[in-house]
Design a protein around this motif. Structure first.
Motif, PDB file in Angstrom:
ATOM      1  N   ASP A 121       0.833  -1.202   0.000  1.00 47.35           N
ATOM      2  CA  ASP A 121       0.000   0.000   0.000  1.00 47.35           C
ATOM      3  C   ASP A 121       0.867   1.251   0.000  1.00 47.35           C
ATOM      4  N   LEU A 122       1.881   1.263   0.840  1.00 49.48           N
ATOM      5  CA  LEU A 122       2.760   2.425   0.926  1.00 49.48           C
ATOM      6  C   LEU A 122       3.525   2.652  -0.366  1.00 49.48           C
ATOM      7  N   LEU A 123       3.991   1.578  -0.981  1.00 49.06           N
ATOM      8  CA  LEU A 123       4.729   1.723  -2.236  1.00 49.06           C
ATOM      9  C   LEU A 123       3.828   2.273  -3.332  1.00 49.06           C
ATOM     10  N   GLU A 124       2.577   1.806  -3.368  1.00 54.02           N
ATOM     11  CA  GLU A 124       1.633   2.346  -4.350  1.00 54.02           C
ATOM     12  C   GLU A 124       1.349   3.821  -4.105  1.00 54.02           C
ATOM     13  N   LEU A 125       1.173   4.183  -2.851  1.00 52.66           N
ATOM     14  CA  LEU A 125       0.914   5.579  -2.516  1.00 52.66           C
ATOM     15  C   LEU A 125       2.107   6.455  -2.862  1.00 52.66           C
ATOM     16  N   ALA A 126       3.308   5.977  -2.561  1.00 52.83           N
ATOM     17  CA  ALA A 126       4.516   6.738  -2.881  1.00 52.83           C
ATOM     18  C   ALA A 126       4.683   6.886  -4.384  1.00 52.83           C
ATOM     19  N   LEU A 127       4.441   5.795  -5.113  1.00 56.89           N
ATOM     20  CA  LEU A 127       4.567   5.824  -6.570  1.00 56.89           C
ATOM     21  C   LEU A 127       3.638   6.863  -7.176  1.00 56.89           C
ATOM     22  N   ASP A 128       2.379   6.841  -6.755  1.00 55.41           N
ATOM     23  CA  ASP A 128       1.438   7.787  -7.347  1.00 55.41           C
ATOM     24  C   ASP A 128       1.755   9.224  -6.954  1.00 55.41           C
ATOM     25  N   SER A 129       2.244   9.425  -5.744  1.00 54.35           N
ATOM     26  CA  SER A 129       2.489  10.790  -5.269  1.00 54.35           C
ATOM     27  C   SER A 129       3.537  11.506  -6.115  1.00 54.35           C
ATOM     28  N   HIS A 161      13.769   9.738  -9.206  1.00 50.17           N
ATOM     29  CA  HIS A 161      13.312   8.695  -8.280  1.00 50.17           C
ATOM     30  C   HIS A 161      13.536   7.340  -8.945  1.00 50.17           C
ATOM     31  N   ILE A 162      14.735   6.789  -8.844  1.00 43.62           N
ATOM     32  CA  ILE A 162      15.048   5.586  -9.622  1.00 43.62           C
ATOM     33  C   ILE A 162      14.247   4.373  -9.157  1.00 43.62           C
ATOM     34  N   TRP A 163      13.650   4.439  -7.990  1.00 40.32           N
ATOM     35  CA  TRP A 163      12.866   3.318  -7.458  1.00 40.32           C
ATOM     36  C   TRP A 163      11.516   3.174  -8.146  1.00 40.32           C
ATOM     37  N   ILE A 164      11.074   4.182  -8.899  1.00 38.11           N
ATOM     38  CA  ILE A 164       9.733   4.061  -9.478  1.00 38.11           C
ATOM     39  C   ILE A 164       9.712   3.171 -10.716  1.00 38.11           C
ATOM     40  N   SER A 165      10.841   2.977 -11.387  1.00 39.09           N
ATOM     41  CA  SER A 165      10.801   2.195 -12.628  1.00 39.09           C
ATOM     42  C   SER A 165      10.362   0.748 -12.397  1.00 39.09           C
ATOM     43  N   PRO A 166      10.863   0.041 -11.368  1.00 40.71           N
ATOM     44  CA  PRO A 166      10.330  -1.305 -11.146  1.00 40.71           C
ATOM     45  C   PRO A 166       8.903  -1.298 -10.615  1.00 40.71           C
ATOM     46  N   LEU A 167       8.551  -0.300  -9.816  1.00 41.44           N
ATOM     47  CA  LEU A 167       7.196  -0.260  -9.260  1.00 41.44           C
ATOM     48  C   LEU A 167       6.154   0.051 -10.330  1.00 41.44           C
ATOM     49  N   ALA A 168       6.516   0.881 -11.309  1.00 40.22           N
ATOM     50  CA  ALA A 168       5.562   1.237 -12.363  1.00 40.22           C
ATOM     51  C   ALA A 168       5.167   0.020 -13.189  1.00 40.22           C
ATOM     52  N   GLY A 169       6.023  -0.978 -13.230  1.00 42.36           N
ATOM     53  CA  GLY A 169       5.703  -2.202 -13.950  1.00 42.36           C
ATOM     54  C   GLY A 169       5.105  -3.275 -13.064  1.00 42.36           C
ATOM     55  N   THR A 170       4.946  -2.966 -11.773  1.00 40.97           N
ATOM     56  CA  THR A 170       4.432  -3.947 -10.820  1.00 40.97           C
ATOM     57  C   THR A 170       2.989  -3.671 -10.433  1.00 40.97           C
ATOM     58  N   PHE A 171       2.673  -2.404 -10.195  1.00 38.58           N
ATOM     59  CA  PHE A 171       1.337  -2.036  -9.752  1.00 38.58           C
ATOM     60  C   PHE A 171       0.474  -1.568 -10.920  1.00 38.58           C
ATOM     61  N   LEU A 172      -0.803  -1.360 -10.654  1.00 41.44           N
ATOM     62  CA  LEU A 172      -1.757  -1.022 -11.706  1.00 41.44           C
ATOM     63  C   LEU A 172      -1.641   0.419 -12.198  1.00 41.44           C
TER      64      LEU A 172
END
Length: 298
Positions: A121-129, A161-172
């Motif tokens: 949940d936190l990773l999704e919230l951080a990604l969108d923010s 934010h280099i951490w968003i590239s893997p998350l963008a392909g993981t979450f919706l």
């Protein structure tokens, strides 16, 4: 009795995804449709068993809560999200944990579960923010300029934010800021005059390119920062090491003319030239396909 550490272990469900998982700025419509059917599955659903059906944006139930006294004054979801972004920027995705986040906020890890159910949940919230950092394109500008503005902003976001590239392909990627970016991209692609059946391909060509370019650029910059070298110093040392290897020297020397013709005195200048030219090629390709179909641009 279940201890705090046991509960946290159960809820920290995400391991770091591979950085090349791929992403596009638009949400997958079929995945979103399937996910919305499971919105009532309950808070804290097991994402490992149903990764495409679970999202913090689809869960409308109240997060699990224990005692009301565990909700500290001044703590809210926005503050938690902002702290998550700071930690992810500073330490990276692999080191992010509920315990580290709790320490950053000077609360107990259990307090965080008053507002979220899992680390996902936190990773999704951080990604969108962080998608809120992408400024909307100029409404009165030509579609080519709007496309370039969005592409450049997306690239800068991936580097920052280099951490968003893997998350963008993981979450919706169906949070409000991500959706605004998606709508802006779709508006620009519609304005190209491409027929409908070609628009998603054009969108993918541009933004998958930007995703890959920005991801590599961000990781290279982070690597240089970790060594304490500038990008130019790191590049020079790396090339010197390669040239010292007899079996690799011939390959490098064969590309010297190509590198010289590339132009630019620094790594950043060379990379910028490559990005601008590659984007120009994609725009020219869109124009060529559009002209063959005879569809008017807007």
């Amino acid at each position: 009795m279940v201890s705090e550490s046991d509960r946290e272990s159960d809820r920290e469900s995400v391991s770091e995804p591979e950085p090349d998982s791929g992403a596009g700025p638009e949400p997958d419509a079929s995945a979103s449709a399937s996910a919305s059917g499971s919105a009532g599955a309950g808070a804290g659903a097991d994402r490992a068993n149903s990764p495409a059906r679970t999202s913090v944006w689809l869960d409308r139930q109240t997060p699990s809560r224990s005692r009301r006294s565990e909700s500290p004054a001044g703590l809210d979801r926005n503050r938690i999200t902002e702290a998550s972004v700071r930690l992810l920027d500073a330490d990276g995705l692999a080191k992010f944990s509920m315990r580290r986040l709790a320490a950053e906020l000077d609360v107990t890890a259990m307090s965080l579960y008053w507002y979220v159910d899992t680390k996902d949940d936190l990773l999704e919230l951080a990604l969108d923010s962080v998608y809120a950092e992408i400024a909307p394109p100029r409404e009165d500008a030509d579609w080519r300029d709007r496309l370039r503005d969005l592409a450049r902003s997306y690239r800068e976001l991936l580097v920052r934010h280099i951490w968003i590239s893997p998350l963008a392909g993981t979450f919706l990627n169906i949070g409000p800021n991500s959706m605004l970016f998606s709508y802006a991209v779709q508006d620009v692609v519609r304005a190209t005059g491409l027929p409908l059946e070609r628009q998603t391909g054009a969108l993918s060509a541009v933004f998958q390119f930007v995703y890959g370019f920005g991801t590599v650029e961000g990781h290279f910059k982070a690597r240089c920062d970790a060594t304490g070298l500038t990008q130019d110093e790191y590049h020079q040392q790396a090339m010197g090491t390669i040239r010292a290897q007899p079996h690799l020297r011939q390959i490098v020397e064969a590309s010297d003319d190509l590198m010289a013709a590339r132009g630019g005195k620094t790594v950043e200048e060379m990379r910028e030239r490559d990005f601008v030219f590659a984007l120009d090629l994609l725009v020219a390709g869109i124009e060529a396909v559009r002209d063959r179909t005879g569809s008017p641009a807007r």
